[in-house]
Each structure stands twice: as C-alpha cells, then as structure tokens.
Design a protein around this motif. Structure first.
Motif, PDB file in Angstrom:
ATOM      1  N   LEU A  75      93.973 -34.037 110.235  1.00 30.14           N
ATOM      2  CA  LEU A  75      95.409 -34.157 110.464  1.00 30.14           C
ATOM      3  C   LEU A  75      95.906 -32.905 111.160  1.00 30.14           C
ATOM      4  O   LEU A  75      95.511 -31.799 110.787  1.00 30.14           O
ATOM      5  N   ILE A  76      96.783 -33.105 112.124  1.00 34.67           N
ATOM      6  CA  ILE A  76      97.479 -31.974 112.733  1.00 34.67           C
ATOM      7  C   ILE A  76      98.973 -32.222 112.573  1.00 34.67           C
ATOM      8  O   ILE A  76      99.483 -33.273 112.972  1.00 34.67           O
ATOM      9  N   LYS A  77      99.646 -31.263 111.953  1.00 32.44           N
ATOM     10  CA  LYS A  77     101.079 -31.374 111.711  1.00 32.44           C
ATOM     11  C   LYS A  77     101.762 -30.092 112.178  1.00 32.44           C
ATOM     12  O   LYS A  77     101.116 -29.057 112.359  1.00 32.44           O
ATOM     13  N   THR A  78     103.070 -30.166 112.335  1.00 29.87           N
ATOM     14  CA  THR A  78     103.827 -28.963 112.693  1.00 29.87           C
ATOM     15  C   THR A  78     104.600 -28.461 111.474  1.00 29.87           C
ATOM     16  O   THR A  78     104.850 -29.214 110.519  1.00 29.87           O
ATOM     17  N   ARG A  79     104.929 -27.206 111.518  1.00 26.49           N
ATOM     18  CA  ARG A  79     105.683 -26.573 110.420  1.00 26.49           C
ATOM     19  C   ARG A  79     106.937 -27.367 110.099  1.00 26.49           C
ATOM     20  O   ARG A  79     107.632 -27.852 110.991  1.00 26.49           O
ATOM     21  N   GLY A  80     107.220 -27.503 108.819  1.00 26.23           N
ATOM     22  CA  GLY A  80     108.413 -28.206 108.389  1.00 26.23           C
ATOM     23  C   GLY A  80     108.196 -29.684 108.096  1.00 26.23           C
ATOM     24  O   GLY A  80     109.010 -30.299 107.396  1.00 26.23           O
ATOM     25  N   GLN A  81     107.117 -30.239 108.651  1.00 28.47           N
ATOM     26  CA  GLN A  81     106.835 -31.645 108.379  1.00 28.47           C
ATOM     27  C   GLN A  81     106.248 -31.812 106.977  1.00 28.47           C
ATOM     28  O   GLN A  81     105.951 -30.846 106.282  1.00 28.47           O
ATOM     29  N   GLN A  82     106.097 -33.062 106.596  1.00 24.75           N
ATOM     30  CA  GLN A  82     105.433 -33.338 105.330  1.00 24.75           C
ATOM     31  C   GLN A  82     104.190 -34.192 105.599  1.00 24.75           C
ATOM     32  O   GLN A  82     104.063 -34.802 106.669  1.00 24.75           O
ATOM     33  N   VAL A  83     103.277 -34.217 104.638  1.00 25.12           N
ATOM     34  CA  VAL A  83     102.028 -34.938 104.828  1.00 25.12           C
ATOM     35  C   VAL A  83     101.595 -35.573 103.495  1.00 25.12           C
ATOM     36  O   VAL A  83     101.882 -35.040 102.418  1.00 25.12           O
TER      37      VAL A  83
ATOM     38  N   MET B  27      98.159 -36.992  97.388  1.00 22.63           N
ATOM     39  CA  MET B  27      98.865 -35.732  97.252  1.00 22.63           C
ATOM     40  C   MET B  27      99.793 -35.563  98.453  1.00 22.63           C
ATOM     41  O   MET B  27      99.507 -36.055  99.552  1.00 22.63           O
ATOM     42  N   ASN B  28     100.900 -34.926  98.215  1.00 25.29           N
ATOM     43  CA  ASN B  28     101.915 -34.764  99.229  1.00 25.29           C
ATOM     44  C   ASN B  28     102.247 -33.281  99.358  1.00 25.29           C
ATOM     45  O   ASN B  28     102.329 -32.558  98.353  1.00 25.29           O
ATOM     46  N   VAL B  29     102.400 -32.847 100.587  1.00 29.82           N
ATOM     47  CA  VAL B  29     102.868 -31.478 100.827  1.00 29.82           C
ATOM     48  C   VAL B  29     104.112 -31.580 101.690  1.00 29.82           C
ATOM     49  O   VAL B  29     104.072 -32.165 102.782  1.00 29.82           O
ATOM     50  N   SER B  30     105.200 -31.056 101.199  1.00 28.72           N
ATOM     51  CA  SER B  30     106.453 -31.109 101.956  1.00 28.72           C
ATOM     52  C   SER B  30     106.698 -29.760 102.620  1.00 28.72           C
ATOM     53  O   SER B  30     106.135 -28.741 102.234  1.00 28.72           O
ATOM     54  N   THR B  31     107.538 -29.767 103.620  1.00 24.79           N
ATOM     55  CA  THR B  31     107.928 -28.553 104.342  1.00 24.79           C
ATOM     56  C   THR B  31     106.711 -27.675 104.632  1.00 24.79           C
ATOM     57  O   THR B  31     106.571 -26.550 104.138  1.00 24.79           O
ATOM     58  N   LEU B  32     105.823 -28.213 105.416  1.00 21.14           N
ATOM     59  CA  LEU B  32     104.547 -27.543 105.700  1.00 21.14           C
ATOM     60  C   LEU B  32     104.747 -26.150 106.283  1.00 21.14           C
ATOM     61  O   LEU B  32     105.651 -25.905 107.098  1.00 21.14           O
ATOM     62  N   GLU B  33     103.872 -25.247 105.842  1.00 18.61           N
ATOM     63  CA  GLU B  33     103.822 -23.881 106.365  1.00 18.61           C
ATOM     64  C   GLU B  33     102.463 -23.659 107.020  1.00 18.61           C
ATOM     65  O   GLU B  33     101.499 -24.371 106.729  1.00 18.61           O
TER      66      GLU B  33
ATOM     67  N   ALA C 129      94.185 -25.977 105.750  1.00 19.63           N
ATOM     68  CA  ALA C 129      93.062 -25.863 104.821  1.00 19.63           C
ATOM     69  C   ALA C 129      92.297 -27.182 104.787  1.00 19.63           C
ATOM     70  O   ALA C 129      92.726 -28.179 105.373  1.00 19.63           O
ATOM     71  N   LEU C 130      91.168 -27.155 104.078  1.00 19.07           N
ATOM     72  CA  LEU C 130      90.445 -28.377 103.751  1.00 19.07           C
ATOM     73  C   LEU C 130      90.907 -28.798 102.355  1.00 19.07           C
ATOM     74  O   LEU C 130      90.801 -28.018 101.409  1.00 19.07           O
ATOM     75  N   TYR C 131      91.434 -29.999 102.232  1.00 17.81           N
ATOM     76  CA  TYR C 131      91.893 -30.502 100.941  1.00 17.81           C
ATOM     77  C   TYR C 131      90.849 -31.478 100.412  1.00 17.81           C
ATOM     78  O   TYR C 131      90.520 -32.480 101.048  1.00 17.81           O
ATOM     79  N   LEU C 132      90.349 -31.151  99.244  1.00 12.72           N
ATOM     80  CA  LEU C 132      89.256 -31.900  98.638  1.00 12.72           C
ATOM     81  C   LEU C 132      89.720 -32.576  97.365  1.00 12.72           C
ATOM     82  O   LEU C 132      90.482 -31.992  96.584  1.00 12.72           O
ATOM     83  N   CYS C 133      89.267 -33.793  97.162  1.00 16.74           N
ATOM     84  CA  CYS C 133      89.498 -34.387  95.866  1.00 16.74           C
ATOM     85  C   CYS C 133      88.160 -34.611  95.184  1.00 16.74           C
ATOM     86  O   CYS C 133      87.123 -34.787  95.845  1.00 16.74           O
TER      87      CYS C 133
ATOM     88  N   GLY D  92      86.751 -34.506 102.137  1.00 17.75           N
ATOM     89  CA  GLY D  92      87.896 -33.647 102.424  1.00 17.75           C
ATOM     90  C   GLY D  92      88.751 -34.138 103.583  1.00 17.75           C
ATOM     91  O   GLY D  92      88.308 -34.934 104.427  1.00 17.75           O
ATOM     92  N   THR D  93      89.975 -33.669 103.593  1.00 20.09           N
ATOM     93  CA  THR D  93      90.886 -33.861 104.724  1.00 20.09           C
ATOM     94  C   THR D  93      91.181 -32.485 105.280  1.00 20.09           C
ATOM     95  O   THR D  93      91.650 -31.601 104.563  1.00 20.09           O
ATOM     96  N   ARG D  94      90.873 -32.307 106.551  1.00 20.90           N
ATOM     97  CA  ARG D  94      91.156 -31.013 107.187  1.00 20.90           C
ATOM     98  C   ARG D  94      92.548 -31.066 107.798  1.00 20.90           C
ATOM     99  O   ARG D  94      92.789 -31.808 108.744  1.00 20.90           O
ATOM    100  N   LEU D  95      93.444 -30.284 107.239  1.00 23.21           N
ATOM    101  CA  LEU D  95      94.833 -30.222 107.693  1.00 23.21           C
ATOM    102  C   LEU D  95      95.046 -28.962 108.515  1.00 23.21           C
ATOM    103  O   LEU D  95      94.731 -27.858 108.069  1.00 23.21           O
ATOM    104  N   THR D  96      95.571 -29.149 109.700  1.00 22.78           N
ATOM    105  CA  THR D  96      95.945 -28.025 110.551  1.00 22.78           C
ATOM    106  C   THR D  96      97.445 -28.075 110.762  1.00 22.78           C
ATOM    107  O   THR D  96      97.986 -29.104 111.188  1.00 22.78           O
ATOM    108  N   VAL D  97      98.117 -26.969 110.453  1.00 22.38           N
ATOM    109  CA  VAL D  97      99.565 -26.862 110.643  1.00 22.38           C
ATOM    110  C   VAL D  97      99.837 -25.907 111.799  1.00 22.38           C
ATOM    111  O   VAL D  97      99.365 -24.762 111.795  1.00 22.38           O
ATOM    112  N   THR D  98     100.565 -26.383 112.797  1.00 16.05           N
ATOM    113  CA  THR D  98     100.832 -25.554 113.985  1.00 16.05           C
ATOM    114  C   THR D  98     102.311 -25.196 114.065  1.00 16.05           C
ATOM    115  O   THR D  98     103.157 -25.824 113.409  1.00 16.05           O
TER     116      THR D  98
END
Lengths: 113, 117
Positions: free
Chosen positions: B11-19, B76-82, B87-91, B111-117
């Motif tokens: 996943l690639i997201k920008t700052r402030g978004q949620q995932v 899992m949810n992450v709001s207001t991404l920084e 990171a790699l999110y593992l369950c 894992g899900t590799r999340l990149t926040v730009t």
C-alpha cells in the motif's frame, strides 16, 4: 534497557559451518522461547519453541534455554545458503493473560556457498 | 491447511489519509495479534483480538485501532497517517489455550508493506 537483547549481526559463515545465534533477556516471567526465521520481504516463520530450560533438537537445528543465566541459543549445523535469513528470538510468559510476544531485534545470517 | 493471509500486500498512502488492513487467520485459530515491524524498532506488538474482543494493547497511539469479526478475521485501521507509520504490518494467528491463557505457537502472515509519502 530492552527486555530482550539480540546481536543484529550481520553474521557471515561458510557453507557447512555451525552457526550459533543468541539472545539474553531480563524478565524472569518468560517461560516459552521461540525462534523465528524471516526471509527478506516475508513474514516470520516459526522454527522452534522450547518451554523453560533445556534443549530441543529438530533436524539441523538445536534450541537451548538457560533460565538461570537468562540466555537462549539456536544452533544450526551444516549450514546451507538457504539458511540465509534474519533469525528472531521471541518470548512469552506462560499462562498469562497476554498473547504478546517480545522479540529480539533479529540477527542477519548469510551463509556463503 | 491454508496459512495466514493478509491483504493488501502493498500500500502507498499519503500523510493524513487513513488505511485498513485485513488478516484472515488459520482455520480454527481464534486469536489474532498485530505487529508493526520497522528497521529501527524491530517487531512491536500493536494489539490482540480474541473472540471479537481486544485482549491486549501495545504502546501505540489511538490512531491505531482494530476489530475482529465472528469468523475470526481481523482488520486494523490507522487514521491520520504519518510518515513514521511506514512499516511492515504483520498479523499472527494462534489458538489460545482453552483456559484463555497465552499460546506460544503464533503463525505469521506475509505482512502488508505500508509506505506513507
């Protein structure tokens, strides 16, 4: 101080060598000790687990726990290039309400052919 | 037996978004734990769900939340991404003991590799 300490390496050995990986810990409540192997861009894979002190052997792998010294080890005999990965130790208290694993930082192992 | 599956893988997201990230545990496993893995901090526990209830929570801000469904699948949810959330999110799934005590055998997904730009 971290609850679990692990040398990050990297550790480079020739094929066929015996590899020794180690972790120390500070929390005497830990009862179960695990070793995970993680290849690049993959999730950790459970290799072995031991309960309390003692040794456990599985093929080329031997896990040792010394609770008196708060020290655990993983030995790999006849190491192969396919063993090249990051090895993570992990621990958990037995019977507790938490399922939270405490991990070491991982040791990067490279086995050279 | 199928292993733990996680979606999406990247996943690639920008700052402030949620995932929202998803995890399906091994069949028969009712406990799902989430971990964040970064080069600097290693694997850190986020939270655990068992029988649709959050049982434990790590030291992460309230922007990190999760839930579990009746079929044991978890999100899992992450709001207001920084930027630092990259990171790699593992369950990890496990069978808790019948008494509810902790289970030492936990099996991780890819894992899900999340990149926040």
């Amino acid at each position: 101080q971290k609850e679990v300490e692990q040398d990050p390496g990297p550790l480079s050995v020739p094929e066929g060598a015996i590899v020794s990986l180690n972790c120390t810990y500070s929390n005497s409540a830990f009862q179960y000790f695990m070793w995970y192997r993680q290849y690049s861009r993959k999730g950790p894979e459970l290799l072995m687990y031991t309960y309390s002190s003692g040794n456990k052997e599985d093929g080329r792998f031997t896990a040792q726990v010394d609770k008196s010294s708060k020290y655990i080890s993983l030995f790999i005999r006849d190491s192969q290039p396919s063993d090249s990965a990051t090895y993570l130790c992990a621990m958990i208290a037995y019977g507790g309400a938490t399922n939270k694993l405490i991990f070491g930082t991982g040791t990067l192992l490279a086995v050279q052919p | 037996k199928a292993g733990v599956t996680q979606t999406p893988r990247y996943l690639i997201k920008t700052r402030g978004q949620q995932v929202t990230l998803s995890c399906s545990p091994i069949s028969g496993h009712r406990s799902v734990s989430w971990y964040q893995q970064t080069p600097g901090q290693g694997l850190q526990f986020l939270f655990e769900y068992f029988s649709e209830t959050q049982r434990n929570k790590g030291n992460f801000p309230g922007r990190f939340s999760g839930r579990q469904f009746s079929n044991s699948r978890s999100e899992m949810n992450v709001s207001t991404l920084e930027l630092g959330d990259s990171a790699l999110y593992l369950c990890a799934s496990s069978k808790r003991q019948p008494t509810g005590a902790s289970s030492y055998e936990q099996y991780f997904g890819p894992g899900t590799r999340l990149t926040v730009t």
